[in-house]
Design a protein around this motif. Sequence first.
Motif, PDB file in Angstrom:
ATOM      1  N   ILE A   3     -25.725 -16.389   4.303  1.00  0.00           N
ATOM      2  CA  ILE A   3     -24.426 -15.923   3.827  1.00  0.00           C
ATOM      3  C   ILE A   3     -24.540 -14.429   3.532  1.00  0.00           C
ATOM      4  O   ILE A   3     -25.534 -13.971   2.964  1.00  0.00           O
ATOM      5  CB  ILE A   3     -23.920 -16.735   2.609  1.00  0.00           C
ATOM      6  N   PHE A   4     -23.541 -13.697   3.983  1.00  0.00           N
ATOM      7  CA  PHE A   4     -23.505 -12.241   3.833  1.00  0.00           C
ATOM      8  C   PHE A   4     -22.351 -11.833   2.935  1.00  0.00           C
ATOM      9  O   PHE A   4     -21.279 -12.431   2.983  1.00  0.00           O
ATOM     10  CB  PHE A   4     -23.280 -11.549   5.189  1.00  0.00           C
ATOM     11  N   ASP A   5     -22.566 -10.771   2.183  1.00  0.00           N
ATOM     12  CA  ASP A   5     -21.548 -10.074   1.393  1.00  0.00           C
ATOM     13  C   ASP A   5     -21.631  -8.645   1.905  1.00  0.00           C
ATOM     14  O   ASP A   5     -22.530  -7.897   1.526  1.00  0.00           O
ATOM     15  CB  ASP A   5     -21.916 -10.181  -0.090  1.00  0.00           C
ATOM     16  N   ILE A   6     -20.713  -8.269   2.807  1.00  0.00           N
ATOM     17  CA  ILE A   6     -20.918  -7.051   3.583  1.00  0.00           C
ATOM     18  C   ILE A   6     -19.596  -6.352   3.869  1.00  0.00           C
ATOM     19  O   ILE A   6     -18.545  -6.979   3.868  1.00  0.00           O
ATOM     20  CB  ILE A   6     -21.669  -7.434   4.887  1.00  0.00           C
ATOM     21  N   GLU A   7     -19.676  -5.049   4.130  1.00  0.00           N
ATOM     22  CA  GLU A   7     -18.455  -4.280   4.427  1.00  0.00           C
ATOM     23  C   GLU A   7     -17.969  -4.593   5.842  1.00  0.00           C
ATOM     24  O   GLU A   7     -18.683  -5.202   6.635  1.00  0.00           O
ATOM     25  CB  GLU A   7     -18.675  -2.782   4.173  1.00  0.00           C
ATOM     26  N   VAL A   8     -16.727  -4.178   6.157  1.00  0.00           N
ATOM     27  CA  VAL A   8     -16.061  -4.643   7.371  1.00  0.00           C
ATOM     28  C   VAL A   8     -16.715  -4.183   8.670  1.00  0.00           C
ATOM     29  O   VAL A   8     -16.772  -4.954   9.633  1.00  0.00           O
ATOM     30  CB  VAL A   8     -14.562  -4.277   7.376  1.00  0.00           C
ATOM     31  N   LYS A   9     -17.213  -2.982   8.732  1.00  0.00           N
ATOM     32  CA  LYS A   9     -17.825  -2.516   9.983  1.00  0.00           C
ATOM     33  C   LYS A   9     -19.132  -3.256  10.250  1.00  0.00           C
ATOM     34  O   LYS A   9     -19.434  -3.615  11.385  1.00  0.00           O
ATOM     35  CB  LYS A   9     -18.020  -1.005   9.965  1.00  0.00           C
ATOM     36  N   GLY A  10     -19.905  -3.502   9.204  1.00  0.00           N
ATOM     37  CA  GLY A  10     -21.129  -4.281   9.350  1.00  0.00           C
ATOM     38  C   GLY A  10     -20.834  -5.706   9.788  1.00  0.00           C
ATOM     39  O   GLY A  10     -21.536  -6.270  10.636  1.00  0.00           O
ATOM     40  N   ALA A  11     -19.775  -6.295   9.229  1.00  0.00           N
ATOM     41  CA  ALA A  11     -19.382  -7.653   9.607  1.00  0.00           C
ATOM     42  C   ALA A  11     -19.017  -7.698  11.089  1.00  0.00           C
ATOM     43  O   ALA A  11     -19.390  -8.634  11.810  1.00  0.00           O
ATOM     44  CB  ALA A  11     -18.201  -8.117   8.755  1.00  0.00           C
ATOM     45  N   THR A  12     -18.312  -6.676  11.550  1.00  0.00           N
ATOM     46  CA  THR A  12     -17.927  -6.596  12.959  1.00  0.00           C
ATOM     47  C   THR A  12     -19.159  -6.527  13.856  1.00  0.00           C
ATOM     48  O   THR A  12     -19.241  -7.222  14.884  1.00  0.00           O
ATOM     49  CB  THR A  12     -17.031  -5.354  13.193  1.00  0.00           C
ATOM     50  N   THR A  13     -20.135  -5.734  13.463  1.00  0.00           N
ATOM     51  CA  THR A  13     -21.356  -5.568  14.254  1.00  0.00           C
ATOM     52  C   THR A  13     -22.166  -6.863  14.306  1.00  0.00           C
ATOM     53  O   THR A  13     -22.666  -7.251  15.365  1.00  0.00           O
ATOM     54  CB  THR A  13     -22.209  -4.414  13.696  1.00  0.00           C
ATOM     55  N   ILE A  14     -22.301  -7.542  13.170  1.00  0.00           N
ATOM     56  CA  ILE A  14     -23.053  -8.802  13.145  1.00  0.00           C
ATOM     57  C   ILE A  14     -22.351  -9.847  14.009  1.00  0.00           C
ATOM     58  O   ILE A  14     -22.991 -10.588  14.750  1.00  0.00           O
ATOM     59  CB  ILE A  14     -23.255  -9.312  11.705  1.00  0.00           C
ATOM     60  N   LYS A  15     -21.023  -9.904  13.936  1.00  0.00           N
ATOM     61  CA  LYS A  15     -20.266 -10.864  14.744  1.00  0.00           C
ATOM     62  C   LYS A  15     -20.496 -10.613  16.231  1.00  0.00           C
ATOM     63  O   LYS A  15     -20.650 -11.558  17.012  1.00  0.00           O
ATOM     64  CB  LYS A  15     -18.774 -10.780  14.400  1.00  0.00           C
ATOM     65  N   LYS A  16     -20.558  -9.341  16.618  1.00  0.00           N
ATOM     66  CA  LYS A  16     -20.821  -9.019  18.028  1.00  0.00           C
ATOM     67  C   LYS A  16     -22.242  -9.411  18.424  1.00  0.00           C
ATOM     68  O   LYS A  16     -22.480  -9.867  19.536  1.00  0.00           O
ATOM     69  CB  LYS A  16     -20.610  -7.524  18.281  1.00  0.00           C
TER      70      LYS A  16
END
Length: 187
Positions: free
Chosen positions: A97-110
Amino acid sequence: MSKMLIFTAPSGAGKTTIVRHLLNTFPVLSFSVSATTRKQRPHEQDGYDYHFITKNDFIKRIDTGGFVEWEEVYEGLYYGTLHSEVDRLWTAGKHIIFDIEVKGATTIKKAYPEESLVVFVKPPSEEVLFSRLRERNTESPDSLAKRIARAAEELTYENSFDYVLLNDDLDTALAEAEQVTRDFLNL
């Protein structure tokens, strides 16, 4: 197969409260501890809240591919997710589980499109969010202004993720987060 549950939101939206609740509710989850170059706050523990590292060390790890994602969130302040952190948790057989800012979330999803679900925690309104940030009293006026400006930008990402969770009433938001977690992890 282990999965990644990523909670993202502007600072002050309540994602950390939700993530802590889910960690206490679901033992199959383990928290991904981010690395940062910011100063450690008095109540924080290295390796638990963050991996506190120097800017030079952070940049070396960028250059050697040590991060799944990273960003200079504020000028001179870097945050990122270490590959070693993901490997450590998956080797232990945990869902992350991550608690992360939006750009990081986008990168991990990719990077992990099949293994991840990104939940955007939406505050009731911009005004409520900005009020929460001001009430924290953890920022200088200059850093508070930067945080508010960044939060306003991050709110525009709402429709970029898999699920939007409104955090208007905390009990309702927590119950909804539990259901999303059960559904995603097939619990």
